[in-house]
Motif scaffolding. Structure first.
Motif, PDB file in Angstrom:
ATOM      1  N   ALA A 150       0.668  -1.532  -0.375  1.00  0.00           N
ATOM      2  CA  ALA A 150       0.254   0.115  -0.355  1.00  0.00           C
ATOM      3  C   ALA A 150       1.192   1.330  -0.346  1.00  0.00           C
ATOM      4  O   ALA A 150       0.766   1.844  -0.914  1.00  0.00           O
ATOM      5  CB  ALA A 150      -1.035   0.419   1.179  1.00  0.00           C
ATOM      6  N   LEU A 151       1.612   1.218   1.159  1.00  0.00           N
ATOM      7  CA  LEU A 151       2.538   2.988   0.793  1.00  0.00           C
ATOM      8  C   LEU A 151       3.483   2.685  -0.563  1.00  0.00           C
ATOM      9  O   LEU A 151       3.058   3.803  -0.752  1.00  0.00           O
ATOM     10  CB  LEU A 151       3.140   2.170   1.772  1.00  0.00           C
ATOM     11  CG  LEU A 151       2.823   2.432   3.227  1.00  0.00           C
ATOM     12  CD1 LEU A 151       4.207   2.010   4.612  1.00  0.00           C
ATOM     13  CD2 LEU A 151       2.726   3.437   3.772  1.00  0.00           C
ATOM     14  N   LEU A 152       4.065   1.854  -1.307  1.00  0.00           N
ATOM     15  CA  LEU A 152       4.729   1.567  -2.159  1.00  0.00           C
ATOM     16  C   LEU A 152       3.563   2.003  -3.281  1.00  0.00           C
ATOM     17  O   LEU A 152       3.703   2.968  -4.521  1.00  0.00           O
ATOM     18  CB  LEU A 152       5.533   0.007  -2.725  1.00  0.00           C
ATOM     19  CG  LEU A 152       6.398   0.424  -1.966  1.00  0.00           C
ATOM     20  CD1 LEU A 152       6.568  -1.497  -2.296  1.00  0.00           C
ATOM     21  CD2 LEU A 152       7.966   0.520  -2.629  1.00  0.00           C
ATOM     22  N   SER A 153       2.308   1.693  -3.373  1.00  0.00           N
ATOM     23  CA  SER A 153       1.580   2.089  -4.144  1.00  0.00           C
ATOM     24  C   SER A 153       0.865   3.356  -4.535  1.00  0.00           C
ATOM     25  O   SER A 153       1.045   4.369  -4.909  1.00  0.00           O
ATOM     26  CB  SER A 153      -0.324   1.365  -3.932  1.00  0.00           C
ATOM     27  OG  SER A 153       0.133   0.131  -4.257  1.00  0.00           O
ATOM     28  N   HIS A 180      -6.778  -5.105  -4.823  1.00  0.00           N
ATOM     29  CA  HIS A 180      -7.576  -4.110  -6.008  1.00  0.00           C
ATOM     30  C   HIS A 180      -7.863  -2.870  -4.347  1.00  0.00           C
ATOM     31  O   HIS A 180      -8.021  -1.338  -4.433  1.00  0.00           O
ATOM     32  CB  HIS A 180      -9.313  -4.754  -6.031  1.00  0.00           C
ATOM     33  CG  HIS A 180      -8.758  -5.101  -7.873  1.00  0.00           C
ATOM     34  ND1 HIS A 180      -8.399  -4.049  -8.453  1.00  0.00           N
ATOM     35  CD2 HIS A 180      -8.836  -6.210  -7.709  1.00  0.00           C
ATOM     36  CE1 HIS A 180      -7.978  -5.472  -9.939  1.00  0.00           C
ATOM     37  NE2 HIS A 180      -8.495  -6.474  -9.142  1.00  0.00           N
ATOM     38  N   ALA A 181      -7.938  -3.534  -3.596  1.00  0.00           N
ATOM     39  CA  ALA A 181      -9.164  -2.481  -1.742  1.00  0.00           C
ATOM     40  C   ALA A 181      -7.544  -1.275  -1.668  1.00  0.00           C
ATOM     41  O   ALA A 181      -7.518  -0.386  -1.210  1.00  0.00           O
ATOM     42  CB  ALA A 181      -8.895  -3.129  -0.523  1.00  0.00           C
ATOM     43  N   LEU A 182      -5.720  -2.161  -1.783  1.00  0.00           N
ATOM     44  CA  LEU A 182      -4.626  -1.173  -1.375  1.00  0.00           C
ATOM     45  C   LEU A 182      -4.298  -0.668  -2.544  1.00  0.00           C
ATOM     46  O   LEU A 182      -3.860   0.635  -2.206  1.00  0.00           O
ATOM     47  CB  LEU A 182      -4.040  -2.272  -0.717  1.00  0.00           C
ATOM     48  CG  LEU A 182      -4.391  -3.054  -0.062  1.00  0.00           C
ATOM     49  CD1 LEU A 182      -3.519  -4.072   0.781  1.00  0.00           C
ATOM     50  CD2 LEU A 182      -4.406  -2.461   1.570  1.00  0.00           C
ATOM     51  N   GLY A 183      -4.858  -0.523  -3.614  1.00  0.00           N
ATOM     52  CA  GLY A 183      -5.291  -0.366  -4.887  1.00  0.00           C
ATOM     53  C   GLY A 183      -5.198   1.642  -4.288  1.00  0.00           C
ATOM     54  O   GLY A 183      -4.481   2.448  -4.850  1.00  0.00           O
ATOM     55  N   GLY A 184      -6.125   1.971  -3.801  1.00  0.00           N
ATOM     56  CA  GLY A 184      -6.844   2.780  -3.532  1.00  0.00           C
ATOM     57  C   GLY A 184      -5.986   3.964  -2.729  1.00  0.00           C
ATOM     58  O   GLY A 184      -6.182   5.191  -2.557  1.00  0.00           O
ATOM     59  N   ALA A 185      -4.827   2.788  -2.289  1.00  0.00           N
ATOM     60  CA  ALA A 185      -3.196   3.972  -1.472  1.00  0.00           C
ATOM     61  C   ALA A 185      -2.747   5.037  -1.867  1.00  0.00           C
ATOM     62  O   ALA A 185      -2.328   6.120  -2.051  1.00  0.00           O
ATOM     63  CB  ALA A 185      -2.603   2.741  -0.864  1.00  0.00           C
ATOM     64  N   GLY A 186      -3.020   4.815  -3.887  1.00  0.00           N
ATOM     65  CA  GLY A 186      -2.149   5.829  -4.585  1.00  0.00           C
ATOM     66  C   GLY A 186      -2.907   6.634  -4.395  1.00  0.00           C
ATOM     67  O   GLY A 186      -2.204   8.206  -4.557  1.00  0.00           O
ATOM     68  N   SER A 187      -4.250   7.624  -3.796  1.00  0.00           N
ATOM     69  CA  SER A 187      -5.306   8.812  -3.658  1.00  0.00           C
ATOM     70  C   SER A 187      -4.642   8.866  -2.588  1.00  0.00           C
ATOM     71  O   SER A 187      -4.855  10.577  -2.143  1.00  0.00           O
ATOM     72  CB  SER A 187      -6.419   8.608  -4.455  1.00  0.00           C
ATOM     73  OG  SER A 187      -6.962   7.707  -3.606  1.00  0.00           O
TER      74      SER A 187
END
Length: 224
Positions: free
Chosen positions: A132-135, A195-202
């Protein structure tokens, strides 16, 4: 958990001084040279390549993809244009090379995080938080034109498959230990996590990312 790698667009520029457009790595130099010299040449070539990648990433972050030329890159890196073209054909090829390097570093880092954590549940949580942090860092410094170039390449899809498989294997181990629900197939749970942690990008803060990880982990726990 160890401190994550911060591979962002804020990359420092490196200067590599090359006196000639003819690198010592050409075949005329390497046909009959001692092994130590050959290794030194290869090290030099890697350093030049890394400097080109870092300089290009910094210039694109500052000026945008269309605002950077090969001449600028050569000048900022401190090498001749002829030398630059021996490494890369154009700016887009350099940017893709930089992204390939970042992907490899991210996968290596996730593997290191997995190896440093304790039991199955701790390994799963550590890898999900690191991902998540990398995303967040990966998406936080890209404009649309750059993203369009970087995310159409095969290495991205391959890396996504590797991350999916890593998380799936961690879920299998955590399920056997009783920490993850067993009423949903591991592959489906892995897709849910990605998919859930892809939201970390924002997300703008690490605290927000960690809250998202907590919510994701809550969805993985066995139902009461």
């Amino acid at each position: 958990m160890s401190k994550p790698l911060h591979h962002t667009w804020k990359v420092s520029r490196h200067t590599v001084c090359v006196k000639s457009d003819r690198l010592p790595g050409d075949s005329t130099y390497t046909s009959c040279v001692p092994k130590l010299w050959t290794e030194t040449i290869e090290t030099h070539r890697r350093e030049v390549r890394d400097a080109i990648l870092n300089t290009t990433a910094a210039l694109v972050a500052e000026h945008g993809l269309l605002g950077v030329t090969m001449s600028q890159i050569a000048e900022e890196t401190g090498i001749g244009r002829a030398t630059l073209y021996k490494y890369f054909s154009d700016v887009e090829a350099i940017l893709l090379g930089w992204h390939d390097r970042e992907i490899s570093a991210h996968l290596k880092y996730l593997a290191e995080v997995r190896g440093q954590a304790g039991d199955a549940g701790e390994r799963l949580e550590a890898v999900l938080e690191a991902y998540a942090l990398l995303s967040r860092h990966r998406h936080g410094h890209q404009d649309s034109s750059v993203a369009a170039v970087l995310h159409r390449q095969e290495p991205v899809a391959r890396a996504q498959r590797e991350v999916h498989e890593m998380i799936r294997d961690l879920l299998v181990a955590a399920t056997k230990a009783g920490g993850v629900r067993d009423d949903v197939p591991p592959d489906e749970l892995a897709s849910y996590c990605v998919h859930a942690l892809g939201g970390a990008g924002s997300q703008r803060s690490k605290a927000a990312v960690r809250r998202l990880v907590s919510v994701t982990l809550a969805g993985l726990r066995p139902p009461r």
